[in-house]
Each structure stands twice: as structure tokens, then as C-alpha cells.
Design a protein around this motif. Structure first.
Motif, PDB file in Angstrom:
ATOM      1  N   ALA A  90       1.037  -1.061  -0.161  1.00 17.85           N
ATOM      2  CA  ALA A  90      -0.333   0.036  -0.137  1.00 17.85           C
ATOM      3  C   ALA A  90       1.121   1.247  -0.048  1.00 17.85           C
ATOM      4  CB  ALA A  90      -0.702  -0.060   1.134  1.00 17.85           C
ATOM      5  N   THR A 132     -10.788  -2.857   9.423  1.00 19.31           N
ATOM      6  CA  THR A 132     -10.658  -2.858   7.842  1.00 19.31           C
ATOM      7  C   THR A 132     -11.383  -1.668   7.455  1.00 19.31           C
ATOM      8  OG1 THR A 132     -10.877  -5.369   7.812  1.00 19.31           O
ATOM      9  CG2 THR A 132     -11.169  -3.975   5.836  1.00 19.31           C
ATOM     10  N   ASN A 146     -11.742   1.230   2.351  1.00 16.56           N
ATOM     11  CA  ASN A 146     -11.127   0.804   0.857  1.00 16.56           C
ATOM     12  C   ASN A 146     -10.524  -0.570   0.969  1.00 16.56           C
ATOM     13  OD1 ASN A 146      -8.922   1.066   2.418  1.00 16.56           O
ATOM     14  ND2 ASN A 146      -8.163   2.900   1.264  1.00 16.56           N
ATOM     15  N   LEU A 196      -8.261  -1.655   3.140  1.00 20.11           N
ATOM     16  CA  LEU A 196      -6.982  -1.694   3.914  1.00 20.11           C
ATOM     17  C   LEU A 196      -7.112  -2.170   5.266  1.00 20.11           C
ATOM     18  CD1 LEU A 196      -5.178   1.658   3.219  1.00 20.11           C
ATOM     19  CD2 LEU A 196      -4.302  -0.586   2.527  1.00 20.11           C
ATOM     20  N   GLU A 197      -6.398  -3.218   5.879  1.00 24.98           N
ATOM     21  CA  GLU A 197      -6.378  -3.668   6.951  1.00 24.98           C
ATOM     22  C   GLU A 197      -5.421  -2.810   7.949  1.00 24.98           C
ATOM     23  OE1 GLU A 197      -7.475  -8.214   5.328  1.00 24.98           O
ATOM     24  OE2 GLU A 197      -5.812  -7.740   6.907  1.00 24.98           O
ATOM     25  N   THR A 234      -2.129  -3.347   5.651  1.00 24.96           N
ATOM     26  CA  THR A 234      -1.791  -4.218   4.536  1.00 24.96           C
ATOM     27  C   THR A 234      -2.948  -4.208   3.479  1.00 24.96           C
ATOM     28  OG1 THR A 234      -1.110  -5.993   6.403  1.00 24.96           O
ATOM     29  CG2 THR A 234      -1.685  -6.772   4.189  1.00 24.96           C
ATOM     30  N   GLY A 235      -2.421  -4.113   2.511  1.00 20.54           N
ATOM     31  CA  GLY A 235      -3.425  -4.015   1.188  1.00 20.54           C
ATOM     32  C   GLY A 235      -2.886  -4.845   0.104  1.00 20.54           C
ATOM     33  N   ASP A 236      -3.595  -4.651  -0.922  1.00 16.27           N
ATOM     34  CA  ASP A 236      -2.976  -5.479  -1.997  1.00 16.27           C
ATOM     35  C   ASP A 236      -2.901  -4.657  -3.427  1.00 16.27           C
ATOM     36  OD1 ASP A 236      -5.825  -4.799  -2.671  1.00 16.27           O
ATOM     37  OD2 ASP A 236      -6.395  -6.903  -2.458  1.00 16.27           O
ATOM     38  N   HIS A 286      -2.866  -1.125  -2.869  1.00 24.28           N
ATOM     39  CA  HIS A 286      -3.654   0.260  -2.620  1.00 24.28           C
ATOM     40  C   HIS A 286      -3.123   1.510  -2.835  1.00 24.28           C
ATOM     41  CE1 HIS A 286      -6.253  -2.559  -0.762  1.00 24.28           C
ATOM     42  NE2 HIS A 286      -7.417  -1.671  -0.499  1.00 24.28           N
TER      43      HIS A 286
END
Lengths: 423, 423
Positions: free
Chosen positions: A374, B107, B110, B112-113, B416-418, B420
Motif C-alpha cells: 500500500a 478494515t 477501501n 486496507l487492514e 496491509t493492502g493489495d 492500494h
């Protein structure tokens, strides 16, 4: 906690009045604090002309002094901007009240009832630079969290801040709270800042918001406890096992989406195992975004003339511009070591598809925020869902990362018995 | 966070080694930290003779210097005392691990954790006076919370501390952690303390434990963030509607159960509405406990010759002895005002049967702990069920009141994102 002796200094007198006002504000219920915030929002709207007129004085003085237009823009208040500031104050009203929250509670074996309760800090001092919207934002957040505030803005915004604080004080009084919960620090000399920094026992915390040199001065000279904010030398580390598209998007977003802010990236570190594939594409993407790369040997080889050779200063630089330092590292651990040496402890990101690498990076990097896949740009109170932000702490004590309302509080233990004594 | 440049100063070199060791310690799992603590407890037992022999040097030097016997007693280590210290270390092993605790998690809209996780502070500096047991206690608590520690004990305990730290370092090494997680600050001069206080960027926090003048010096001169501990000018307020027996018991217990500690009461304030009934009995009870009363006019009238006339200094005094300042006040609010003016912000108690008075007192008094119908002596990490205590903070930032293991930590946000990015 004993207060310094009375003197004639206007700054210390203001601090003393703030302390008295804070003692009245601390037990005020939420309804009263929210009513004061509503009165502030109304008054800002009603008195927009007065505020904009005062601001015009600052703006023309700034232009006459040859201030860069970008700074003049940050200084400028229009009716629309005043309306937006008033709207932000209304948003603060809706936030949960941090005061009185019970953080811990238990009944001890001897029957004593123990509660740890959030309480206001007391008197908060904010030292900040040109933007006059900070005057209202900071006052609103302090008021919501039950704190009196001493505002020390830039002298270039003095007319604006004076007008705004007059509006705030009238509104607070109208709502039934003492005007002195909001004060502008008297005097525009450096000495007035020094006095504020030495007002230990009257001021509970100082929050400097502004450039690195302001923050360094306050941290080194203040005897009042300080929360260090906002210096951001943020890193993006592209791991050996990174998805290239993801890495490019995160790198460009972290650097160039808004380069002037503290959560923008200033350095990119790339694992040597992916450098051949990544560097050419990164150079293209950064060039397209208008970013100048200050690179090590590997980046210079990949980019040729377009890459400015990096010096040691580049690794520590907080450019706040379309510039980025760039290095290739032999391993994740080397990236961590580079970050440990040069980071300001704000935000670092790893781009990787490897769970072990993500886990190791988040465990070893010691910064306020660590991003996995991110953009560094997400370190922000509003993005984190806090609804408001008084600054981003880069220190480890009290608050770390975006500071919302809870970070403007302390706690006290309330212990209730029925004649308990120690044996 | 950038560290100062390398110099030849032994103190800064020790701090630098601590910083490196802290980076290795921070990600160490609980099992490893607990194993180190077990090795310490074992080594203290196995090497008791060596420790006691070194301590005998300090004790005979102290006696030769004419040190009061009460101070010599605090300095003395016997085999039984070493066994008790080892036993305290084993107790620390059993405490919950603060490191890695997730304080907030969500969470974001958007996807994002966001997690806020407890992490060690890094390098903790402790400056303390004669008791050598603090050397082991502080090291054990820092180790348990994942921090490297720099110990700066009194020169009068130097031989004892040197022996203890040698044992600690050997045990830590044996368990597989770097020895430099525990270090004695080199040098016994005042300059070594000054250097420690200026090691900002290497040392994350300084905790002074000792007399008021030590704490004042550190607070005023340190650029390293400080947690102020242990100054206790605690008050007992006897309300108009107090049960007399309860008030007597709490007053005597607060003052005389152990007068040398920071949570002992130093001032009693009595509502004028109950003064005629309470003062004669309080004077008797205090006299029986061996306490000298330093009283205002009302107490002087009630006690005659036995009451020493109070001066302004008495209201601020932390006697730490069988002495108490005593005043009659016209109201609860006057008591609160007296406390606000003179308290060190440690602990204040109200004795009352009136719920409204209890509620008002706890709301208005701004101290680390407020007791309702309980002795001030309960403000203590062990009494509060924290299992351990590194000190009692009387400041408002970071930690307030008894500090256990969580207060020796900071936090970081792991996000943690994927892929973002901000729009």
C-alpha cells in the motif's frame, strides 16, 4: 505540577489564564463542549467577511514581501475556505468523546474498585506555520477533548489568526465556557516561543507543526513535554518478489500523488534480484510523473544522464518535491538497515508477494506506520478513520503515528473503597 | 530518529551498542525473552556469593563515609535478599507479554487492514539511587518488554551494580540474546549522566527514579524524552460528611504505614463543618502513630503546643517522614483548589459518605490517582494488580500513575493492502 512563580511576562500570564480555564473546562460535559463547537461553526459563517478582510491584510503583506505564490495560496482564506473550515468544525462535533472513556477497570482482590479513565491533558500549546485553517482545526480538536489551547501561529498569518481567535473566543463565551480556553500566544517575537517552551507546569504539552527546523528547535529547547510531528523521510522497498505493476503504482503514488506532504515517499530501495526488470520501468514511470531520481551506481547505470548521482545527503533528505533518492540493495535485511539508519520513523512500505518477506519487514522496521502493498500516502488520521488529526507523531512516547482525539488525552486512576487501608 | 555522529564518548558508545542490541531484541519472541529471564534468576542464585562479596565493598565504603544506617540498610544485599530478587525475576516471567498486543484493528472502507500493535520502546535509560535491587528489577522489566536498558545507578552501589550487571549479561548471552541489551552506563561522573540525557536518537526514554532534585535535573536538562516519576505530595481530604472512624483509619494509614514512600500522605485537609469533631481525635491518633503535625491556625488551636505552626513551605513539602501538614478548609472546592496549587499530581484521597462529594472530587482533582474512601498507599503497581512496576509517573504524557509492562512499550501501525494507492 507546581506552577512557576508569577511574573509579568504576557506569555506566562496567558498560560496561567489557560490553566485556570482548563480546570473549568475539564469537568464540562460533552453537551457543553459540543455546544461551543456549534457556536464556533455558526460564528465562522456569520463573520466570514471580517475574517476574509483580516486575511487580505496578511496576503497583501506576503505578496509585498515577495512570498512564493504557493505559500501565499496556503495563507489565503476565501469565503469558500472559511465555509469548509466551519464544516470541519461540525464534523468534529460528531466524533466520539474521548473524555471519560474507561480504559481499564477491575475489582482488586481486596474489593477496591479500580478504573483508569481518560481525562484531558490540560493546556496544549501548538506552534505552527502559515496555514490559518490550523488555528480553527487545532482549537476545535482541543476543545472537543476538553483541553485549553495556546495557539502560536506564524507572524505572516497574524491578522488572520487574530480575527479567527476573536471569533472563537466570542463563540466559546456565548456557549458558557471561559474565553481563555482559546488564546493566541501574545507577541510575535522568537522570545515568546522560548517562553512558551519554558512554561513547564503551566503548559502540559507542546505540539510543533511545521518544518524540520522548527520541530528541532522545540524538541531541543523545550522543558515542556513535546510531541514531535511530521518529519517524513518515508521509504518504499520493492522486494525481490514484488509484482511489478503493483510496485510501480505504489512507488509513483507514494512519491508523486502529493509530494509536499510528510507521508510522501522520499527514497525507493529495490532488491537487486528484481532490479534489472524494475529499474527501467520505474525510471520511465517516475519521469512521466515529473520526478527526478537521485540514484546510486545501479540506478545511474540504468538511467544514464537522467539520474542525478546520489550523495550521502540524499539518503536523509526530506525533499517534499518531485525528487526521490534511489538505491539497489542486496537483501531485505539491507533495506531494513538502510531504513534504520536514515528514516525519520514516519512510514515505510514494502511491496512483495512473499508472506515471509512481509512478516519480516513489518517485524524489523521500527516506524510509526509500516505498509504492506500500500502507498505511504495512507498514513493519515482521516484515511485511518480517526475523523480528525492534530498531527502525525514520529516519536515513540505517548502517541505514534496519526494523532486523533484520544491522543490529546491523559488518564487518571479512580479507586473506590469503603475505608480500605494497607496492612 | 537519525542518530548522532559517532564520537569517542564511552556513554554514547554504550548507547549505540544498546541501540543495535535493541534492534535484535525487539523481534525476539516471548520464549526467548522468558528464557533469558530464567537464566538471570538461575545465575543470581548460583552466583550469590560473588554478588554479596561485591556488595560488602560498597557497604563498608558507605559506613566509612558515615552514611546513615537506614541508607546502608537499603544498600545491603544478603543471600536472602538476592534470593528474593531472583524470585521477583521469576514472577516477571509469568506476566503477560505486552509486545505484539493488538490495541486497535479495523478494515478501512477501501479494504486496507489496519492494526495498531504494541512494540518495545527500544532503549530505556534508568537513572536511580542507592538500592541495587533496582538494577535487576529494571533490567528484568525492560527485557520482558523487549527493550535494551542502560542502567545508571548510584556510585555508592557501583561495586554491587557491576557484579549484578556482569551476572545479567552472562545469563542473557547464555540464553542467546546480545549481552548489550543490559549495560551499566560507563563512568561515575556527573558528565556521564549529562551525556546520557543528551543521547537523543540513541536512547528512547529516560526514567529517573530517586529524589526530587535528581528528577528535576533530568526533566530540565534532558533532550531525551523523560518520564517523571515518584514525587509524591499526596493529600487526604476529610469531607464534611465523612465517617470519623473511616477518616481516622485512612489518615493514619496514608501517613504512617510507611512514611518514606511516595504514596504516603503529606497533607491532611479537613472540612470546617467536621473540624470540631475530627481534629481532636486526629491529633490523638497521629500522636499515637508518632506523627508531628504542622498545622494552620485551626489545627494549632485544637492541638496547642503539640502542633508546629505551618509555613507556606509545608504545603509543598514531601516530608517522607513522620510529619504531616494540616489545614482546615471552608469547602470541598477549597480543598480542590489547595490540591491544585500544591500537589505533585500523584495521589489524593477523599473520605466522605456523600456520593455527590465523591463525584465532584474525582472529577475536579487532576492527579494520577484519586482515592475515594481508601488510603493513598494503594497507588502502587503491585496493589493495582500490574504484577510489576518500573515507577509511578506523575506526568500526563505517555504514562500516568503506576507503570507496568505496557507503559514500557510504544505502538506501530501495520497496514496491509493489495496494491492500494490514494486517489
Amino acid at each position: 505540577m507546581s506552577a512557576p512563580q508569577t511574573t509579568d511576562s504576557p506569555v506566562l500570564e496567558a498560560a496561567r489564564r489557560a490553566r485556570t480555564a482548563a480546570a473549568d473546562l475539564a469537568p464540562a460535559p460533552r453537551t457543553l463542549r459540543d455546544a461551543a463547537l456549534a457556536a464556533i461553526a455558526d460564528a465562522l459563517t456569520a463573520r466570514t467577511d471580517e475574517i476574509v478582510a483580516a486575511n487580505a491584510e496578511d496576503v497583501s503583506a506576503a505578496r509585498a514581501a515577495g512570498t512564493p505564490e504557493s505559500v501565499v495560496d496556503r495563507l489565503t482564506l476565501t469565503p469558500e475556505r472559511v465555509a469548509a473550515i466551519a464544516s470541519d468544525v461540525r464534523d468534529v462535533i460528531a466524533l466520539p468523546d474521548p473524555v471519560g472513556e474507561v480504559l481499564r477497570g477491575s475489582t482488586l482482590p481486596n474489593g477496591l474498585e479500580l478504573r483508569q479513565v481518560r481525562v484531558p491533558l490540560g493546556v496544549v500549546g501548538i506552534i505552527y506555520e502559515a496555514r490559518p485553517n490550523v488555528t480553527v482545526d487545532a482549537a476545535a480538536l482541543c476543545l472537543k477533548s476538553g483541553n485549553a489551547v495556546l495557539l502560536r501561529g506564524s507572524s505572516s498569518a497574524h491578522a488572520s489568526n487574530t480575527a479567527l481567535v476573536a471569533v472563537l473566543r466570542d463563540a466559546v463565551t456565548e456557549a458558557g465556557l471561559p474565553a481563555d480556553v482559546v488564546q493566541l500566544v501574545p507577541g510575535q517575537s522568537r522570545e515568546s516561543v522560548t517562553e512558551l517552551m519554558r512554561a513547564r507546569g503551566l503548559v502540559d504539552v507542546l505540539i510543533p507543526r511545521g518544518g524540520a527546523s522548527l520541530i528541532k528547535t522545540v524538541v531541543e529547547q523545550s522543558t515542556v513535554p513535546v510531541i514531535e510531528t511530521g518529519t517524513g523521510n518515508c521509504h518504499v522497498y520493492v522486494d525481490e518478489r514484488a509484482d511489478l505493476e503493483t510496485a510501480l503504482a505504489i512507488l509513483v503514488n507514494s512519491k508523486a500523488q502529493r509530494p509536499s506532504v510528510c507521508n510522501a515517499a522520499e527514497t525507493v530501495l529495490v532488491h537487486e534480484g528484481i532490479a534489472d526488470a524494475f529499474l527501467p520501468r520505474a525510471l520511465d514511470a517516475l519521469a512521466q510523473a515529473g520526478v527526478t531520481v537521485h540514484g546510486d551506481k545501479a540506478w545511474q547505470q540504468a538511467g544514464g544522464e537522467t539520474v542525478v548521482p546520489a550523495t550521502d545527503d540524499d539518503w536523509a533528505a526530506e525533499y517534499l518535491s518531485y525528487d526521490i533518492a534511489a538505491a539497489v540493495v542486496p537483501s531485505l535485511d539491507a533495506a531494513v538497515e538502510h531504513i534504520r539508519t536514515h528514516s525519520s520513523g514516519h512510514t515505510e512500505a514494502i511491496v512483495t508477494t512473499d508472506t515471509a518477506a512481509a512478516r519480516r519487514f513489518t517485524a524489523l522496521v521500527d516506524s510509526a506506520a509500516v505498509m504492506v502493498n500500500a502507498s505511504t500516502r495512507f498514513t493519515d488520521g482521516s484515511q485511518f478513520g480517526f475523523g480528525a488529526e492534530i498531527g502525525i507523531s514520529t516519536q515513540k512516547l505517548h502517541a505514534r503515528g496519526p494523532m486523533g482525539l484520544p491522543e490529546l488525552t491523559s488518564t487518571k486512576y479512580v479507586v473506590t473503597g469503603d475505608g480500605h487501608i494497607r496492612r
